[in-house]
Write a protein that holds these residues in place. Sequence first.
Motif, PDB file in Angstrom:
ATOM      1  N   GLU A 177       0.467  -1.161  -0.272  1.00  0.00           N
ATOM      2  CA  GLU A 177       0.152  -0.243  -0.112  1.00  0.00           C
ATOM      3  C   GLU A 177       0.989   1.570   0.200  1.00  0.00           C
ATOM      4  OE1 GLU A 177      -1.667  -3.206   2.924  1.00  0.00           O
ATOM      5  OE2 GLU A 177       0.228  -2.844   2.405  1.00  0.00           O
ATOM      6  N   SER A 178       0.788   2.271  -0.636  1.00  0.00           N
ATOM      7  CA  SER A 178       1.021   3.710  -0.541  1.00  0.00           C
ATOM      8  C   SER A 178       0.352   4.907  -0.676  1.00  0.00           C
ATOM      9  CB  SER A 178       2.234   3.607  -2.067  1.00  0.00           C
ATOM     10  OG  SER A 178       1.120   3.973  -3.176  1.00  0.00           O
ATOM     11  N   GLY A 179       0.306   5.742  -0.591  1.00  0.00           N
ATOM     12  CA  GLY A 179      -0.713   7.241  -0.424  1.00  0.00           C
ATOM     13  C   GLY A 179      -1.083   7.454   0.534  1.00  0.00           C
ATOM     14  N   GLY A 180      -0.396   6.904   1.703  1.00  0.00           N
ATOM     15  CA  GLY A 180      -0.886   8.040   2.555  1.00  0.00           C
ATOM     16  C   GLY A 180      -0.188   8.943   3.386  1.00  0.00           C
ATOM     17  N   SER A 231      -3.169   3.399  -3.005  1.00  0.00           N
ATOM     18  CA  SER A 231      -2.417   2.466  -4.231  1.00  0.00           C
ATOM     19  C   SER A 231      -2.463   1.513  -3.400  1.00  0.00           C
ATOM     20  CB  SER A 231      -1.155   2.954  -4.946  1.00  0.00           C
ATOM     21  OG  SER A 231      -2.000   4.295  -5.911  1.00  0.00           O
ATOM     22  N   CYS A 232      -2.736  -0.013  -4.172  1.00  0.00           N
ATOM     23  CA  CYS A 232      -2.350  -1.129  -3.516  1.00  0.00           C
ATOM     24  C   CYS A 232      -1.433  -2.011  -4.615  1.00  0.00           C
ATOM     25  CB  CYS A 232      -3.407  -1.625  -3.242  1.00  0.00           C
ATOM     26  SG  CYS A 232      -3.025  -3.981  -2.598  1.00  0.00           S
ATOM     27  N   ILE A 249     -14.135   1.928  -4.632  1.00  0.00           N
ATOM     28  CA  ILE A 249     -12.491   1.421  -4.865  1.00  0.00           C
ATOM     29  C   ILE A 249     -12.589   1.283  -6.047  1.00  0.00           C
ATOM     30  CG2 ILE A 249     -13.807  -0.864  -3.873  1.00  0.00           C
ATOM     31  CD1 ILE A 249     -11.538  -1.791  -3.260  1.00  0.00           C
ATOM     32  N   SER A 250     -11.293   1.189  -6.844  1.00  0.00           N
ATOM     33  CA  SER A 250     -11.352   1.060  -7.942  1.00  0.00           C
ATOM     34  C   SER A 250      -9.729  -0.482  -8.143  1.00  0.00           C
ATOM     35  CB  SER A 250     -10.938   1.997  -9.057  1.00  0.00           C
ATOM     36  OG  SER A 250     -10.385   2.519  -8.818  1.00  0.00           O
ATOM     37  N   ARG A 251     -10.072  -0.949  -9.784  1.00  0.00           N
ATOM     38  CA  ARG A 251      -8.708  -2.408 -10.057  1.00  0.00           C
ATOM     39  C   ARG A 251      -8.366  -1.085 -11.062  1.00  0.00           C
ATOM     40  NH1 ARG A 251     -10.750  -7.091  -8.880  1.00  0.00           N
ATOM     41  NH2 ARG A 251      -8.700  -7.456  -9.375  1.00  0.00           N
ATOM     42  N   VAL A 292      -4.700  -1.616  -7.132  1.00  0.00           N
ATOM     43  CA  VAL A 292      -6.282  -0.902  -6.371  1.00  0.00           C
ATOM     44  C   VAL A 292      -5.998   0.290  -5.629  1.00  0.00           C
ATOM     45  CG1 VAL A 292      -8.237  -2.086  -5.203  1.00  0.00           C
ATOM     46  CG2 VAL A 292      -6.919  -3.635  -6.808  1.00  0.00           C
ATOM     47  N   TYR A 293      -7.240   0.730  -6.251  1.00  0.00           N
ATOM     48  CA  TYR A 293      -7.021   1.653  -5.518  1.00  0.00           C
ATOM     49  C   TYR A 293      -7.786   2.055  -4.745  1.00  0.00           C
ATOM     50  CZ  TYR A 293      -4.045   3.230  -9.158  1.00  0.00           C
ATOM     51  OH  TYR A 293      -3.356   2.504 -10.626  1.00  0.00           O
ATOM     52  N   LEU A 294      -7.808   3.160  -3.681  1.00  0.00           N
ATOM     53  CA  LEU A 294      -9.277   3.376  -2.751  1.00  0.00           C
ATOM     54  C   LEU A 294      -8.793   4.937  -2.120  1.00  0.00           C
ATOM     55  CD1 LEU A 294     -11.487   2.478  -0.682  1.00  0.00           C
ATOM     56  CD2 LEU A 294      -9.610   3.216   1.101  1.00  0.00           C
TER      57      LEU A 294
END
Length: 121
Positions: free
Chosen positions: A6-9, A21-22, A65-67, A74-76
């Motif tokens: 995961e990233s983007g936090g 992002s995952c 949520i999308s991919r 995968v995104y949030l």
Amino acid sequence: QLQLVESGGGLVQPGGSLRLSCAASGFTLDYYAMGWFRQAPGKEREGISCISRRADSSVKGRFTISRDNTKNTVYLQMNSLTPEDTAVYYCAARVDFSDTCIPRASWYDDWGQGTQVTVSS
């Protein structure tokens, strides 16, 4: 073995937005249902949303949520964030051929290490 990162936090002000992002490696996500979870200090892990292997996106309130299987990611997308959204956010994966998903932690087999989201002014 599938690995998830995961990233983007980070730190965001109340009312702001973040996209997490995952990124997956080791296997293609084409056959995986994916979920996003979060865990605040002293609380149990909470399911936010999930997406089946064939879906492009799923909206649940302020969260989408999308991919993108071409990027194995995968995104949030999180909007209108409040301090109550402060938590460590995790993505999770499970091989599923039935084109479904369940936002329950015990259903998933593979987990990322998490990314911290802090909502504060």
